[in-house]
Design an enzyme around this catalytic site. Structure first.
Site, PDB file in Angstrom:
ATOM      1  N   GLY A 160       1.310  -3.217   5.083  1.00  0.00           N
ATOM      2  CA  GLY A 160       2.181  -4.419   5.595  1.00  0.00           C
ATOM      3  C   GLY A 160       0.960  -5.433   6.125  1.00  0.00           C
TER       4      GLY A 160
ATOM      5  CB  CYS B   6      -0.847   0.039   1.446  1.00  0.00           C
ATOM      6  SG  CYS B   6      -1.946  -1.381   1.657  1.00  0.00           S
TER       7      CYS B   6
ATOM      8  NE  ARG C 278       4.206   1.608  -1.539  1.00  0.00           N
ATOM      9  CZ  ARG C 278       5.465   0.987  -1.122  1.00  0.00           C
ATOM     10  NH1 ARG C 278       6.486   1.038  -1.942  1.00  0.00           N
ATOM     11  NH2 ARG C 278       5.325   0.015  -0.222  1.00  0.00           N
TER      12      ARG C 278
ATOM     13  CE  LYS D 162       7.683  -1.968 -10.826  1.00  0.00           C
ATOM     14  NZ  LYS D 162       7.617  -2.751 -12.142  1.00  0.00           N
TER      15      LYS D 162
ATOM     16  CD  GLU E  33       9.890 -11.038 -17.584  1.00  0.00           C
ATOM     17  OE1 GLU E  33       9.685 -11.688 -16.689  1.00  0.00           O
ATOM     18  OE2 GLU E  33       9.517  -9.783 -17.457  1.00  0.00           O
TER      19      GLU E  33
HETATM   20  C1  AGP Z   1       6.491  -8.424 -13.067  1.00  0.00           C
HETATM   21  O1  AGP Z   1       6.205  -7.830 -14.418  1.00  0.00           O
HETATM   22  C2  AGP Z   1       5.532  -8.307 -11.959  1.00  0.00           C
HETATM   23  N1  AGP Z   1       5.346  -7.114 -11.846  1.00  0.00           N
HETATM   24  C3  AGP Z   1       5.994  -9.108 -10.738  1.00  0.00           C
HETATM   25  O2  AGP Z   1       6.261 -10.444 -11.054  1.00  0.00           O
HETATM   26  C4  AGP Z   1       7.421  -8.753 -10.065  1.00  0.00           C
HETATM   27  O3  AGP Z   1       8.338  -9.186 -11.070  1.00  0.00           O
HETATM   28  C5  AGP Z   1       7.664  -9.417  -8.798  1.00  0.00           C
HETATM   29  O4  AGP Z   1       6.603  -9.047  -7.943  1.00  0.00           O
HETATM   30  C6  AGP Z   1       8.921  -9.149  -8.076  1.00  0.00           C
HETATM   31  O5  AGP Z   1       9.359  -7.591  -7.661  1.00  0.00           O
HETATM   32  P1  AGP Z   1      10.395  -7.226  -7.349  1.00  0.00           P
HETATM   33  O6  AGP Z   1      11.402  -7.369  -8.588  1.00  0.00           O
HETATM   34  O7  AGP Z   1      10.369  -5.983  -6.955  1.00  0.00           O
HETATM   35  O8  AGP Z   1      11.137  -8.017  -6.131  1.00  0.00           O
END
Ligand code: AGP
Length: 612
Positions: free
Chosen positions: A105, A2, A27, A607, A485
């Site tokens: 959290g 969040c 977020r 994100k 990917e």
């Molecule tokens: C990828 O496009 C996704 N948004 C998601 O899988 C992301 O890669 C995953 O949550 C890991 O995030 P991070 O690299 O910030 O740890």
């Protein structure tokens, strides 16, 4: 997961906190809310939906009552406990509505604490774990705000960052962090509190980070920090290296497209001053490991989630092939429950764009507890993972706002390729091979530009395949993680059921799904396995499956099986994922555009996944 944004100072707190949570919508954005102290009264406005919905509600309320506030807390939510709704939106309050809490959290023991408070006559309004915090602080408050917060936090388990405002203490905000990020922006006679300093960097470039179990009392002119036992601690402010300009979309319709087109530059940034052409090796300036440490490495464990996990898979292929070191790649959320065996001279690598992914943070702490040395590959300085590891190699990719990770992925792969070069040259790789490797790295930005220049052709292919609901994405060896990917991209922004598979696995079952309505996107830019994937394509063709193949320039025999072909610039196998991935990113982007889905903030996603 969040976004928290608070303001305390002489300016219009309502406008500033709304601006702040708008910048934090990446977020999470299923509901949002604000609590402000106006003329001695705590006022709440909370709305399901994006921040724009909240803004309209506030403007409506402002038209009816004059709200002047200099202290406000605000929040944009990604639901973990309790569905998205006005009631479950933050801030949450106590039964007398004297305090307001915004939280990021998870409170792991929220049910036990809720039960304890309900037995004392407290009636909860929401389904959230967060309301436990506000009700607990309200219950413990006897006039000393800081003491009530400290005693309340001492009863809570979990990972959280939070801020609290109280009607009886209108000139201060108390904030605390335990395993989740929280930054305090130091202004001139004003203060900002946010989950991500990017949200206040246009106001101040000086920040203090709260670390695990620290509490701070923030007024417009001061920050008093304490440990969990309320002993005062000294916190040094840091200069932010963020530039708000980088995070603005500019001429692009979506952050994701901007970030895809930034990759010639971000790959350049990731390479900058990190190799020696004279000796054909890499220079890992951020990794505080001595050469003897690096020479002693006998095993590598790579941790990551989602896209970062895919980057880790590519790193494993490179490191095993070139540096001849055994590598395990682990999905963070699984690894931490494996009771890992860590032998001496194990190097752990934690890959995370945000540096806040709770699963990866927890997994690397488990490895630390077992004595492993940890190298972080992150994009955000000062992030929780960057602070937890022994040293970090930063991506230098700039803020990545689009939920679908693009430029961070290719920069992660570049960093892993540099690490491979460094470790390989310390073992079996000769100087000439090292110099050739560097030449291939240096050519990547221009090769990526060649792919980007064909965006219109990629868009035409995307339009042709945009109506399919199911896809296979296939590859072998380094093209297998590349396929995974690319499939994740199409899945998360176009909501298409794209399954990434090792091409050799198809005949062991999945080929049963091949038919006219389930096309295959084949990533063929791997010289070692090219003939093998060609036969896999023929097996698919023989069963009526349509094939779109991504192929290295010159490999013309693919024409006998593929319905459509995209040619990528040739390079060594270890670096072939970069240009093939650019195709996958643009293909997914244009399919999503064709299908009209929400590209920068896809449904159900956020994100930064800071909950486990
Ligand atoms: C990828 O496009 C996704 N948004 C998601 O899988 C992301 O890669 C995953 O949550 C890991 O995030 P991070 O690299 O910030 O740890």
């Amino acid at each position: 997961m969040c976004g928290i944004f608070c303001y305390i100072g002489p300016r219009n707190a309502v406008r500033l906190v709304l601006e702040g949570i708008q910048k934090l919508e990446y977020r999470g954005y299923d509901s949002s809310g604000i609590a402000l102290v106006s003329e001695g009264k705590l006022i709440f406005v909370k709305k399901m939906g994006k921040v724009a919905v909240l803004q309209a509600a506030i403007e409506n309320q402002l038209s009816q009552q004059h709200l002047v506030a200099h202290t406000a807390v605000a929040h944009t939510r990604w639901a973990t406990h309790g569905k998205p709704s006005d009631t479950n939106a933050h801030p949450h309050s106590d039964r007398k509505e004297l305090c307001a809490v915004v939280h990021n959290g998870i409170i792991e023991n929220h049910e036990a604490v809720r039960h304890l408070l309900e037995k004392r006559g407290i009636i909860f309004r929401s389904e959230t774990d967060t309301e436990v915090i506000s009700q607990l602080i309200g219950y413990l408050y006897k006039g000393n705000f800081l003491k009530a917060v400290q005693r309340g936090l001492a009863l809570l388990q979990g990972a959280f960052a939070l801020a609290v405002v109280h009607q009886n203490h209108p000139h201060e905000v108390i904030c605390a962090a335990k395993e989740s990020p929280l930054a305090i922006g130091i202004g001139e006679g004003e203060m900002f509190i946010a989950s991500d300093p990017y949200a206040f960097v246009n106001h101040t470039k000086r920040a203090i980070y709260l670390h695990s179990s620290e509490i701070a009392v923030v007024t417009k002119n001061s920050v008093r920090a304490f440990n969990s036992r309320l002993l005062p601690i000294q916190k040094e402010s840091e200069d932010l290296k963020l530039d708000v300009q980088e995070a603005i979309k500019g001429k692009y319709p979506h952050y994701m497209l901007k970030e895809i087109f930034e990759q010639p530059q971000t790959i350049q940034n990731a390479l900058l001053s990190r190799y020696s052409e004279e000796y054909g090796t890499a220079i890992l300036e951020g990794a505080h490991f001595s050469d003897e440490d690096l020479l002693k490495i006998q095993r590598i464990i790579i941790l990551g989630c989602g896209t970062s996990y895919h980057a880790g898979m590519l790193g494993a292929y490179m490191l095993q092939e070139k540096a001849r070191i055994p590598v395990e790649v682990e999905i963070s959320s699984e690894f931490r429950y494996k009771n890992p065996i860590v032998v001496e001279n194990t190097l752990a690598i934690a890959i995370s764009q945000s540096g806040e992914t709770a699963d990866t943070l927890a997994a690397l702490k488990e490895l630390k507890a077992k004595g492993a040395k940890i190298l972080g590959i992150c994009n955000v300085q000062g992030s929780s993972i960057a602070r937890e590891v022994d040293s970090s190699l930063f991506l230098r990719a700039g803020p990545e706002i689009g939920v679908a990770s693009t430029k961070a992925f290719t920069s992660q792969v570049i960093i892993l390729a540099l690490l491979t070069l460094k470790l390989a040259r310390m073992r079996l790789m000769g100087q000439n091979e090292g110099k050739q490797y560097i030449e291939c790295l240096k050519r990547l930005p221009s090769q990526v530009k060649e792919v980007l220049e064909q965006a219109d052709y990629i868009q035409s292919l995307a339009k042709k395949y945009a109506h399919y609901e199911d896809f296979f994405f296939l590859g072998r060896r380094l093209m297998y993680p590349t396929a995974l990917e690319a499939a994740l991209k199409l899945t998360e922004i176009a909501y298409v059921n794209a399954k990434g598979y090792p091409a050799g696995e198809m005949k062991h079952g999945p080929i049963a799904l091949i038919n006219e309505s389930c096309p295959t996107l084949a990533f063929c830019a791997d010289a070692v396995t090219y003939q093998k994937i060609l036969s896999n394509m023929m097996e698919i063709k023989a069963r009526g499956g349509k094939i779109l193949a991504v192929v290295p320039e010159g490999a013309t025999d693919i024409k006998k099986v593929a319905d459509d072909i995209f040619w990528v610039p040739k390079t060594i196998d270890e670096l072939s994922p970069i240009c093939s991935t650019l195709f996958g990113q643009l293909f997914a982007y244009y399919v999503a555009l064709e299908r009209g889905t929400e590209i920068d903030q896809p449904r159900n996603l956020a994100k930064s996944v800071t909950v486990e």
